[in-house]
Write a protein that holds these residues in place. Structure first.
Motif, short mmCIF file in Angstrom:
data_model
loop_
_atom_site.label_atom_id
_atom_site.label_comp_id
_atom_site.label_asym_id
_atom_site.label_seq_id
_atom_site.Cartn_x
_atom_site.Cartn_y
_atom_site.Cartn_z
N SER A 10 0.83 -1.21 0.00
CA SER A 10 0.00 0.00 0.00
C SER A 10 0.86 1.25 0.00
CB SER A 10 -0.92 0.00 1.23
OG SER A 10 -1.84 -1.07 1.15
N LEU A 11 1.91 1.25 0.79
CA LEU A 11 2.78 2.42 0.87
C LEU A 11 3.58 2.62 -0.41
CD1 LEU A 11 4.03 2.20 4.57
CD2 LEU A 11 2.22 3.64 3.62
N GLU A 12 3.93 1.53 -1.05
CA GLU A 12 4.63 1.63 -2.34
C GLU A 12 3.75 2.33 -3.37
OE1 GLU A 12 5.73 -2.31 -3.43
OE2 GLU A 12 7.41 -2.42 -2.02
N ASN A 13 2.44 2.14 -3.23
CA ASN A 13 1.48 2.76 -4.15
C ASN A 13 0.91 4.07 -3.61
OD1 ASN A 13 1.68 0.57 -5.98
ND2 ASN A 13 0.23 -0.62 -4.75
N ASP A 14 1.50 4.57 -2.54
CA ASP A 14 1.03 5.80 -1.90
C ASP A 14 -0.44 5.72 -1.50
OD1 ASP A 14 3.39 7.39 -1.86
OD2 ASP A 14 3.17 7.68 -4.02
N ASP A 15 -0.89 4.53 -1.17
CA ASP A 15 -2.29 4.34 -0.77
C ASP A 15 -2.37 4.41 0.76
OD1 ASP A 15 -4.90 3.66 -0.41
OD2 ASP A 15 -4.88 1.89 -1.69
N TRP A 16 -2.39 5.63 1.27
CA TRP A 16 -2.43 5.82 2.71
C TRP A 16 -3.77 5.44 3.31
CZ3 TRP A 16 1.47 6.74 6.03
CH2 TRP A 16 2.70 7.09 5.47
N LYS B 254 2.84 11.25 7.26
CA LYS B 254 2.93 10.41 6.07
C LYS B 254 4.38 9.98 5.81
CE LYS B 254 -1.30 11.69 3.70
NZ LYS B 254 -1.94 12.05 2.40
N LYS C 122 6.59 7.05 5.42
CA LYS C 122 6.52 5.62 5.08
C LYS C 122 7.53 4.80 5.86
CE LYS C 122 5.07 6.50 0.29
NZ LYS C 122 5.41 6.27 -1.14
#
Length: 249
Positions: free
Chosen positions: A47-53, A85, A87
């Motif tokens: 999720s963090l790799e895709n910036d899906d916070w 934010k 990561k």
């Protein structure tokens, strides 16, 4: 008679439902080597790799109670990571929680060492958590060191012995050997996964994050619930006898 029986069975059902450990679902024992909070780290990383916070927050929400109960020292870093934010801070904090989880699992395996089934299960949960942390050990210390820790898990498993089937093929356990491997595992891993807001090398384990009655609620419930069920059955018998006497009068 029928009313007493119905009342007794209902009482047993209700009490078991209320008192049954609430984290049974959070720690599925379908796969002895899987620890859900450790597996969740992989999803969090993606999720963090895709910036899906939003999804990262959702993942954390699924385990927030576990963090509050057992990994409370990590929650300030988790909160800060979401607020800023950050990561790396979030992932590092979650890894620290997984390290703490290994300590907890091994701690209770030591406490329940003579209960082969429970000790083996707790050891498997600790190893399952290490499976997720192993790539970071390789990155920091190399494959040889990572394999050494796996070897310690293997030796710890052997030291549990084996009760065998009806005593056939049984093997004696070795408490000292088990404790030695537990100490080795924690000693190797703890400095690698410190709580971000604390200095490395400090013990993560304390009464607060062990959890209230945790020896009964996680992996060690078999003996307790056996005695608890017997007590409920005795209570049911007493209720039936009292009802019979009442009807005779």
């Amino acid at each position: 008679m029928k009313k007493s029986l119905f009342f007794g069975l209902s009482l047993i059902f209700i009490l078991n439902y209320i008192l049954l450990p609430s984290h049974a679902s959070a720690y599925s024992y379908g796969d002895p080597g899987e620890e859900k909070i450790a597996e969740a780290y992989k999803e969090l990383e993606t999720s963090l790799e895709n910036d899906d916070w939003d999804n990262a927050k959702k993942i954390y929400g699924s385990y927030e109670k576990d963090f509050d109960l057992y990994f409370s020292k990590v929650t300030p870093d988790i909160d800060k990571a979401f607020e800023e934010k950050d990561k790396e801070l979030l992932l590092k904090s979650w890894r620290a929680a997984l390290m703490l989880n290994i300590e907890r699992r091994l701690h209770f395996a030591q406490e329940q060492f003579d209960d082969y089934g429970q000790a083996k299960l707790l050891l498997a949960k600790a190893r399952g958590t290490y499976n997720v942390l192993e790539p970071f050990v390789v990155e920091k210390e190399g494959q040889e060191q990572a394999d050494k820790i796996y070897s310690s898990f293997d030796t710890a498993l052997k030291s549990l012995g084996n009760p065998g089937l009806f005593g056939i093929g049984s093997k004696d356990n070795d408490t000292e050997a088990f404790d030695k491997e537990v100490e080795s595992i924690i000693g190797e891993l703890q400095p690698l996964f410190p709580i971000p807001s604390e200095e490395a090398g400090e013990s993560h384990l304390n009464e607060e994050n062990l959890g209230l009655l945790n020896g009964l609620t996680e992996g060690g419930s078999s003996s307790f619930w056996l005695f608890f069920s017997i007590a409920l059955i005795l209570l049911l018998i007493v209720l039936i006898v009292m009802n019979k006497r009442k009807n005779r009068k």
